[in-house]
Write a protein that holds these residues in place. Structure first.
Motif, PDB file in Angstrom:
ATOM      1  N   ALA A 256     -10.373 -83.377 126.662  1.00  0.00           N
ATOM      2  CA  ALA A 256     -10.515 -83.116 128.104  1.00  0.00           C
ATOM      3  C   ALA A 256     -10.645 -84.388 128.930  1.00  0.00           C
ATOM      4  N   GLY A 257     -10.961 -85.518 128.305  1.00  0.00           N
ATOM      5  CA  GLY A 257     -11.251 -86.728 129.049  1.00  0.00           C
ATOM      6  C   GLY A 257     -10.032 -87.523 129.481  1.00  0.00           C
ATOM      7  N   PHE A 258     -10.281 -88.514 130.317  1.00  0.00           N
ATOM      8  CA  PHE A 258      -9.284 -89.474 130.785  1.00  0.00           C
ATOM      9  C   PHE A 258      -8.093 -88.807 131.488  1.00  0.00           C
ATOM     10  N   GLY A 259      -8.460 -87.988 132.475  1.00  0.00           N
ATOM     11  CA  GLY A 259      -7.464 -87.459 133.393  1.00  0.00           C
ATOM     12  C   GLY A 259      -6.967 -86.067 133.130  1.00  0.00           C
ATOM     13  N   ARG A 260      -7.206 -85.542 131.941  1.00  0.00           N
ATOM     14  CA  ARG A 260      -6.601 -84.261 131.577  1.00  0.00           C
ATOM     15  C   ARG A 260      -6.988 -83.137 132.538  1.00  0.00           C
ATOM     16  N   THR A 261      -8.248 -83.081 132.957  1.00  0.00           N
ATOM     17  CA  THR A 261      -8.686 -82.013 133.863  1.00  0.00           C
ATOM     18  C   THR A 261      -8.617 -82.417 135.330  1.00  0.00           C
ATOM     19  N   GLY A 262      -8.080 -83.614 135.598  1.00  0.00           N
ATOM     20  CA  GLY A 262      -8.085 -84.120 136.960  1.00  0.00           C
ATOM     21  C   GLY A 262      -9.319 -84.938 137.281  1.00  0.00           C
ATOM     22  N   GLU A 334      -1.887 -96.679 139.189  1.00  0.00           N
ATOM     23  CA  GLU A 334      -0.894 -95.650 139.508  1.00  0.00           C
ATOM     24  C   GLU A 334      -1.530 -94.325 139.917  1.00  0.00           C
ATOM     25  N   LYS A 335      -2.852 -94.285 139.991  1.00  0.00           N
ATOM     26  CA  LYS A 335      -3.590 -93.091 140.407  1.00  0.00           C
ATOM     27  C   LYS A 335      -3.188 -91.869 139.565  1.00  0.00           C
ATOM     28  N   VAL A 336      -3.202 -92.084 138.264  1.00  0.00           N
ATOM     29  CA  VAL A 336      -2.772 -91.035 137.333  1.00  0.00           C
ATOM     30  C   VAL A 336      -3.762 -89.874 137.317  1.00  0.00           C
ATOM     31  N   VAL A 337      -5.061 -90.167 137.377  1.00  0.00           N
ATOM     32  CA  VAL A 337      -6.052 -89.087 137.382  1.00  0.00           C
ATOM     33  C   VAL A 337      -5.915 -88.253 138.650  1.00  0.00           C
ATOM     34  N   GLU A 338      -5.712 -88.927 139.768  1.00  0.00           N
ATOM     35  CA  GLU A 338      -5.512 -88.211 141.034  1.00  0.00           C
ATOM     36  C   GLU A 338      -4.245 -87.348 140.977  1.00  0.00           C
ATOM     37  N   ASN A 339      -3.202 -87.861 140.326  1.00  0.00           N
ATOM     38  CA  ASN A 339      -1.972 -87.081 140.192  1.00  0.00           C
ATOM     39  C   ASN A 339      -2.217 -85.819 139.376  1.00  0.00           C
ATOM     40  N   SER A 340      -2.985 -85.947 138.303  1.00  0.00           N
ATOM     41  CA  SER A 340      -3.311 -84.784 137.487  1.00  0.00           C
ATOM     42  C   SER A 340      -4.012 -83.708 138.310  1.00  0.00           C
ATOM     43  N   GLY A 367      -7.643 -72.972 134.010  1.00  0.00           N
ATOM     44  CA  GLY A 367      -7.495 -74.397 133.782  1.00  0.00           C
ATOM     45  C   GLY A 367      -7.717 -75.214 135.030  1.00  0.00           C
ATOM     46  N   SER A 368      -7.402 -76.497 134.915  1.00  0.00           N
ATOM     47  CA  SER A 368      -7.460 -77.442 136.028  1.00  0.00           C
ATOM     48  C   SER A 368      -6.651 -78.656 135.634  1.00  0.00           C
ATOM     49  N   GLY A 369      -6.316 -79.487 136.619  1.00  0.00           N
ATOM     50  CA  GLY A 369      -5.525 -80.678 136.330  1.00  0.00           C
ATOM     51  C   GLY A 369      -4.233 -80.315 135.615  1.00  0.00           C
ATOM     52  N   VAL A 370      -3.981 -80.970 134.496  1.00  0.00           N
ATOM     53  CA  VAL A 370      -2.816 -80.626 133.669  1.00  0.00           C
ATOM     54  C   VAL A 370      -3.308 -80.063 132.341  1.00  0.00           C
ATOM     55  N   PHE A 371      -4.255 -79.114 132.455  1.00  0.00           N
ATOM     56  CA  PHE A 371      -4.957 -78.532 131.307  1.00  0.00           C
ATOM     57  C   PHE A 371      -5.111 -77.041 131.563  1.00  0.00           C
ATOM     58  N   VAL A 414      -0.369 -75.053 128.832  1.00  0.00           N
ATOM     59  CA  VAL A 414       0.501 -75.820 129.723  1.00  0.00           C
ATOM     60  C   VAL A 414      -0.178 -77.165 129.952  1.00  0.00           C
ATOM     61  N   VAL A 415       0.264 -78.165 129.192  1.00  0.00           N
ATOM     62  CA  VAL A 415      -0.465 -79.440 129.121  1.00  0.00           C
ATOM     63  C   VAL A 415       0.508 -80.625 129.139  1.00  0.00           C
ATOM     64  N   PRO A 416       1.259 -80.790 130.219  1.00  0.00           N
ATOM     65  CA  PRO A 416       2.162 -81.946 130.308  1.00  0.00           C
ATOM     66  C   PRO A 416       1.370 -83.234 130.482  1.00  0.00           C
ATOM     67  N   PRO A 417       2.004 -84.389 130.325  1.00  0.00           N
ATOM     68  CA  PRO A 417       1.318 -85.645 130.609  1.00  0.00           C
ATOM     69  C   PRO A 417       0.765 -85.677 132.030  1.00  0.00           C
ATOM     70  N   CYS A 418      -0.284 -86.464 132.221  1.00  0.00           N
ATOM     71  CA  CYS A 418      -0.897 -86.575 133.551  1.00  0.00           C
ATOM     72  C   CYS A 418       0.031 -87.226 134.567  1.00  0.00           C
ATOM     73  N   VAL A 419       1.096 -87.866 134.096  1.00  0.00           N
ATOM     74  CA  VAL A 419       2.050 -88.518 135.002  1.00  0.00           C
ATOM     75  C   VAL A 419       3.183 -87.578 135.410  1.00  0.00           C
ATOM     76  N   VAL A 420       3.133 -86.324 134.986  1.00  0.00           N
ATOM     77  CA  VAL A 420       4.194 -85.384 135.333  1.00  0.00           C
ATOM     78  C   VAL A 420       4.352 -85.325 136.850  1.00  0.00           C
ATOM     79  N   THR A 421       5.593 -85.238 137.307  1.00  0.00           N
ATOM     80  CA  THR A 421       5.847 -85.158 138.747  1.00  0.00           C
ATOM     81  C   THR A 421       5.829 -83.711 139.209  1.00  0.00           C
ATOM     82  N   GLU A 422       5.777 -83.522 140.533  1.00  0.00           N
ATOM     83  CA  GLU A 422       5.843 -82.165 141.074  1.00  0.00           C
ATOM     84  C   GLU A 422       7.135 -81.476 140.647  1.00  0.00           C
ATOM     85  N   ASP A 423       8.254 -82.193 140.722  1.00  0.00           N
ATOM     86  CA  ASP A 423       9.538 -81.594 140.345  1.00  0.00           C
ATOM     87  C   ASP A 423       9.557 -81.205 138.880  1.00  0.00           C
TER      88      ASP A 423
END
Length: 440
Positions: A256-262, A334-340, A367-371, A414-423
């Motif tokens: 769950a750590g390092f950006g996964r939940t936002g 790159e604000k990866v956590v914020e993107n998540s 869920g939350s973020g990309v989790f 549904v757990v894509p990388p935290c850098v996944v784009t909106e598209d």
């Protein structure tokens, strides 16, 4: 070695054949394996040796938070290899110190030491050891719906079926944590689920004997067990029970750590601070094996004059430490956590709930973020899970549509990388929608 055709394979079949002939796979019966073949990747996409490209909605094992082949992390590993490839853990090295500083910069106040391990299992193993030594007690309470790793104490702390053939470690007790959709406590609201689960946990403490319990080991958000976001007040209630009975609270942030939940750490969303934090996976996206325990000052200083009886040859390996430093710096820049958090709030959360409204086979979305977990049922009233055959069809269809999924029991995670784009997130949702339409 240089003449081996496997260095430059032309097709997936040759790689698969060599793999199944020589590699013993985890958690598997070996005779019927047909593993998915991956050649390389970039960001949220991977491809095989025949040019087929897939959207990665698995993050491999929910760990490639920064995406595949991030150039800054790769360059950092290469640069460190030119300087120092390995060092004994007893010696000081600048990269290990930098990695600890980077991790601690995102930890709560009151934490100033990191013990490095090779991954999440031995992080939990050593956290249990620290708790037992610090308290002089033995028992560890964890959830039935949990996974903490495949080493001695970690696998017995685990609650799922993998524990049962491996119960060689002593002093482990399990309880049912909160899971409102399939409540063990006859709850109808999140508040009831929290209150009743906490009541049962305290009664377990009392029945086992508070003076015998060293630690709670809890995933902040249980991952493999179903992405079970705790209801309001639950983690704060566990913290209160830990304080009341002198129990060490270990929060497992490996998945769950390092950006996964936002959030940098999932527990940040619940206004709670543990005594020990275990991590791995997202700290460097698994580019090189690494994990560890973030230790609060009280426990860390308990070993100022007392020897800590634990260690690993590769604790704080320089290449792994370089990858951690580069990963955290890239995530910050790159604000990866914020993107998540943004992707979860604006795309995945609304999109998955819209799919639930459309497809009756979806019983629950959470869920939350990309989790996120999507739980499939044959009947929404009875909540009967779909069977393995249906899940097999779902997996095959998603792969046919060029999406690599993460499946567990009757769930799609549904757990894509935290850098996944909106598209890319919308593309993945559209594939899931199309496949569910086909299967219905």
């Amino acid at each position: 070695m240089s003449d081996s055709p496997l260095l430059h394979p032309a097709d997936n079949a040759s790689v698969r054949e060599a793999d199944t002939s020589n590699v013993f796979h985890s958690w598997s019966a070996q005779g019927t394996l047909a593993p998915f073949v991956i050649a390389s990747g970039k960001g949220a996409r991977i491809w095989d040796y025949e040019g087929n490209t897939y959207l990665d909605f698995s993050s491999m094992l929910v760990n490639v938070n920064i995406g595949h082949q991030h150039p800054k992390v790769i360059e950092a590993i290469k640069a460190q290899a030119d300087v120092l490839t390995t060092v004994a853990p007893a010696h000081a090295n600048n990269m290990r110190a930098l990695a600890a500083q980077k991790i601690l910069s995102h930890a709560p106040a009151g934490f100033e030491k990191v013990f490095f391990t090779n991954g999440g299992a031995d992080a939990n193993e050593n956290a249990i050891r620290m708790a037992r030594l610090h308290t002089g007690r033995d028992k560890v309470i964890s959830f039935y719906r949990s996974y903490h790793g495949n080493t001695g104490a970690a696998i017995v702390s685990t609650g799922d079926w993998r524990r049962i053939p491996n119960e060689y470690s002593r002093g482990h007790k399990h309880v049912f944590g909160p899971y409102l959709y399939r409540s063990e406590y006859w709850a109808t609201t999140p508040e009831q689920e929290s209150e009743r689960a906490l009541h049962f946990l305290e009664r377990t403490i009392q029945a086992e004997g508070p003076a015998s319990i060293a630690a709670f080991l809890i995933e902040s958000v249980p991952g493999t067990a179903g992405i079970l976001t705790p209801p309001p007040g639950y983690l704060k209630g566990v913290r209160a029970l830990a304080d009341k009975y002198g129990i060490v609270l270990i929060l497992d942030e490996v998945m769950a750590g390092f950006g996964r939940t936002g959030e940098w750490f999932a527990f940040n969303a619940f206004d709670v601070v543990p005594d020990l934090i275990t991590f791995a996976k997202g700290v460097n996206s698994g580019y090189i094996p690494a994990g560890g325990v973030i230790i609060n000052n009280e426990i860390a200083h308990a070993f100022d004059e007392r020897v800590f009886p634990g260690g690993l040859t590769y604790s704080g390996h320089p290449l792994a430490m370089a990858s951690i430093v580069a990963t955290i710096e890239a995530m910050e820049e790159e604000k990866v956590v914020e993107n998540s958090k943004h992707i979860g709030a604006t795309v995945l959360g609304p999109g998955l709930n819209a799919l639930k409204d459309k497809h009756s086979v979806i019983g629950d979305v959470r869920g939350s973020g990309v989790f996120w977990a999507v739980e499939f049922v044959t009947n929404r009233d009875t909540k009967e899970p779909v069977d393995a055959a249906w899940m097999g069809k779902l997996k095959a269809a998603l792969l046919a549509h060029k999406l690599l999924p993460f499946m567990a029991d009757n769930r799609l995670h549904v757990v894509p990388p935290c850098v996944v784009t909106e598209d890319e997130a919308r593309e993945g949702l559209a594939i899931i929608d199309a496949v569910l339409t086909e299967l219905s």
